[in-house]
Design a protein around this motif. Structure first.
Motif, PDB file in Angstrom:
ATOM      1  N   ASP A  18      35.227  35.817  53.500  1.00 28.93           N
ATOM      2  CA  ASP A  18      34.816  36.707  52.420  1.00 28.93           C
ATOM      3  C   ASP A  18      35.635  36.357  51.176  1.00 28.93           C
ATOM      4  O   ASP A  18      36.858  36.505  51.183  1.00 28.93           O
ATOM      5  CB  ASP A  18      35.084  38.144  52.878  1.00 28.93           C
ATOM      6  CG  ASP A  18      34.772  39.195  51.837  1.00 28.93           C
ATOM      7  OD1 ASP A  18      34.526  38.851  50.664  1.00 28.93           O
ATOM      8  OD2 ASP A  18      34.786  40.381  52.205  1.00 28.93           O
ATOM      9  N   ILE A  19      34.987  35.912  50.122  1.00 28.74           N
ATOM     10  CA  ILE A  19      35.699  35.469  48.919  1.00 28.74           C
ATOM     11  C   ILE A  19      36.524  36.594  48.293  1.00 28.74           C
ATOM     12  O   ILE A  19      37.521  36.333  47.632  1.00 28.74           O
ATOM     13  CB  ILE A  19      34.731  34.835  47.891  1.00 28.74           C
ATOM     14  CG1 ILE A  19      35.521  34.000  46.871  1.00 28.74           C
ATOM     15  CG2 ILE A  19      33.847  35.883  47.228  1.00 28.74           C
ATOM     16  CD1 ILE A  19      34.690  33.042  46.057  1.00 28.74           C
ATOM     17  N   THR A  20      36.140  37.850  48.528  1.00 24.56           N
ATOM     18  CA  THR A  20      36.918  38.956  47.952  1.00 24.56           C
ATOM     19  C   THR A  20      38.282  39.102  48.609  1.00 24.56           C
ATOM     20  O   THR A  20      39.146  39.799  48.097  1.00 24.56           O
ATOM     21  CB  THR A  20      36.159  40.307  48.044  1.00 24.56           C
ATOM     22  OG1 THR A  20      36.031  40.683  49.419  1.00 24.56           O
ATOM     23  CG2 THR A  20      34.809  40.234  47.372  1.00 24.56           C
ATOM     24  N   ILE A  27      38.779  33.969  41.365  1.00 25.56           N
ATOM     25  CA  ILE A  27      37.636  33.730  42.241  1.00 25.56           C
ATOM     26  C   ILE A  27      36.418  33.595  41.342  1.00 25.56           C
ATOM     27  O   ILE A  27      36.344  34.212  40.272  1.00 25.56           O
ATOM     28  CB  ILE A  27      37.429  34.825  43.324  1.00 25.56           C
ATOM     29  CG1 ILE A  27      37.149  36.185  42.704  1.00 25.56           C
ATOM     30  CG2 ILE A  27      38.614  34.864  44.269  1.00 25.56           C
ATOM     31  CD1 ILE A  27      36.725  37.234  43.731  1.00 25.56           C
ATOM     32  N   VAL A  28      35.500  32.760  41.759  1.00 29.45           N
ATOM     33  CA  VAL A  28      34.282  32.535  40.993  1.00 29.45           C
ATOM     34  C   VAL A  28      33.193  33.437  41.563  1.00 29.45           C
ATOM     35  O   VAL A  28      33.002  33.511  42.772  1.00 29.45           O
ATOM     36  CB  VAL A  28      33.860  31.054  41.048  1.00 29.45           C
ATOM     37  CG1 VAL A  28      32.537  30.838  40.328  1.00 29.45           C
ATOM     38  CG2 VAL A  28      34.952  30.170  40.439  1.00 29.45           C
ATOM     39  N   LYS A  83      43.719  37.228  39.934  1.00 31.73           N
ATOM     40  CA  LYS A  83      44.024  37.744  38.591  1.00 31.73           C
ATOM     41  C   LYS A  83      42.751  37.863  37.761  1.00 31.73           C
ATOM     42  O   LYS A  83      42.639  38.732  36.904  1.00 31.73           O
ATOM     43  CB  LYS A  83      44.981  36.787  37.864  1.00 31.73           C
ATOM     44  CG  LYS A  83      46.348  36.668  38.490  1.00 31.73           C
ATOM     45  CD  LYS A  83      47.170  35.614  37.757  1.00 31.73           C
ATOM     46  CE  LYS A  83      48.466  35.365  38.489  1.00 31.73           C
ATOM     47  NZ  LYS A  83      49.028  34.054  38.224  1.00 31.73           N
ATOM     48  N   TYR A  84      41.836  36.929  37.982  1.00 33.57           N
ATOM     49  CA  TYR A  84      40.608  36.856  37.186  1.00 33.57           C
ATOM     50  C   TYR A  84      39.393  36.642  38.073  1.00 33.57           C
ATOM     51  O   TYR A  84      39.489  36.071  39.159  1.00 33.57           O
ATOM     52  CB  TYR A  84      40.653  35.652  36.221  1.00 33.57           C
ATOM     53  CG  TYR A  84      41.754  35.688  35.216  1.00 33.57           C
ATOM     54  CD1 TYR A  84      41.631  36.423  34.037  1.00 33.57           C
ATOM     55  CD2 TYR A  84      42.928  34.965  35.425  1.00 33.57           C
ATOM     56  CE1 TYR A  84      42.645  36.446  33.095  1.00 33.57           C
ATOM     57  CE2 TYR A  84      43.952  34.982  34.492  1.00 33.57           C
ATOM     58  CZ  TYR A  84      43.809  35.726  33.331  1.00 33.57           C
ATOM     59  OH  TYR A  84      44.820  35.745  32.402  1.00 33.57           O
ATOM     60  N   ILE A 120      41.782  28.291  42.398  1.00 32.21           N
ATOM     61  CA  ILE A 120      40.456  28.848  42.130  1.00 32.21           C
ATOM     62  C   ILE A 120      39.639  28.772  43.413  1.00 32.21           C
ATOM     63  O   ILE A 120      39.723  27.785  44.148  1.00 32.21           O
ATOM     64  CB  ILE A 120      39.762  28.089  40.966  1.00 32.21           C
ATOM     65  CG1 ILE A 120      38.414  28.715  40.611  1.00 32.21           C
ATOM     66  CG2 ILE A 120      39.643  26.610  41.256  1.00 32.21           C
ATOM     67  CD1 ILE A 120      37.772  28.147  39.339  1.00 32.21           C
ATOM     68  N   ALA A 121      38.872  29.835  43.674  1.00 34.94           N
ATOM     69  CA  ALA A 121      38.013  29.871  44.866  1.00 34.94           C
ATOM     70  C   ALA A 121      36.556  30.024  44.441  1.00 34.94           C
ATOM     71  O   ALA A 121      36.225  30.889  43.632  1.00 34.94           O
ATOM     72  CB  ALA A 121      38.416  31.029  45.774  1.00 34.94           C
TER      73      ALA A 121
END
Length: 185
Positions: A18-20, A27-28, A83-84, A120-121
Motif C-alpha cells: 500500500d503506497i500510503t 509519494i506519487v 513529506k509531499y 520517491i515512491a
C-alpha cells in the motif's frame, strides 16, 4: 525484494503493498487533471493522509488550472509518512497516448529533485481506472527511470509500490528485462 543500482548510487526497488504506508520523502499519486481524489490510489491517499490533501489540491487547480496529462502538482502529505504528495497525471488509455506516462514519471522525478528530496515512491500510474495494461505501463516507467536516474543528484531511492500480485509480477518481469544491467539481486 527486486532491486537495481545505477553507477551514481541511485537505487530502484519494487515492493508489493500500500503506497500510503511507504516511507519516502514523496509519494506519487496517480491523479486526474482536476486533482479530485475520489477513488483508486488518489482516494486511498486522501483517506489515509487527510482531507487537507484534497483541499490543497483544489487550491492548486484554482491557482494554476487543471494539470495537463503528463504534468505534476505538489501538495503536503497530511498525516502520511511522506513529506509531499506529487500528483502525476497519467494518460487515460484509449483517449490520450500512453507515451504521456513517460512525461508523468519524468516530471515526478524532476519535481522530487527540485524539492531536494532523497526518496520517491510511485504506484503503477494509469493502470487503474485509466485502463493502461500493466505490461505497457511498466515498460514506459522502467525506460523513463533508466533515462533519468543517471542524472539525479538528490534523489537516491526510487520505489515502485505495486498493489497486488498481478501488478507486482508483471512490473518485476519488465523491470528485470529493462534494467537488467543494474540488477543487484
Amino acid at each position: 525484494m527486486p532491486g537495481f543500482k545505477f553507477p551514481n548510487g541511485v537505487t530502484v526497488e519494487l515492493i508489493k503493498g500500500d503506497i500510503t504506508e511507504v516511507e519516502a520523502d514523496a509519494i506519487v499519486n496517480a491523479a486526474n487533471s482536476y486533482l479530485e481524489h475520489g477513488g483508486g490510489v488518489a482516494g486511498a491517499i486522501v483517506r489515509k493522509g487527510g482531507w487537507v490533501i484534497q483541499e490543497e489540491s483544489r487550491e492548486w487547480v484554482r491557482k494554476y488550472g487543471p494539470v495537463p496529462v503528463g504534468g505534476v502538482a505538489v501538495t503536503s502529505a497530511g498525516k502520511l509518512r511522506a513529506k509531499y504528495v506529487i500528483h502525476a497525471v497519467g494518460p487515460r488509455c484509449g483517449i490520450e497516448p500512453i507515451e504521456k506516462l513517460d512525461d508523468a514519471v519524468t516530471n515526478s522525478l524532476r519535481k522530487a529533485e527540485e524539492l531536494g528530496l532523497t526518496s520517491i515512491a510511485f504506484p503503477a500510474i494509469s493502470t487503474g481506472i485509466f485502463g493502461c495494461p500493466y505490461e505497457d505501463a511498466a515498460r514506459i516507467m522502467a525506460r523513463a527511470i533508466r533515462r533519468e536516474a543517471p542524472g539525479l543528484k538528490s534523489v537516491r531511492r526510487i520505489i515502485i509500490c505495486l498493489y497486488g500480485d498481478e501488478a507486482f509480477n508483471v512490473f518485476n518481469r519488465v523491470f528485470n528485462d529493462e534494467l537488467r544491467e543494474y540488477k543487484t539481486g
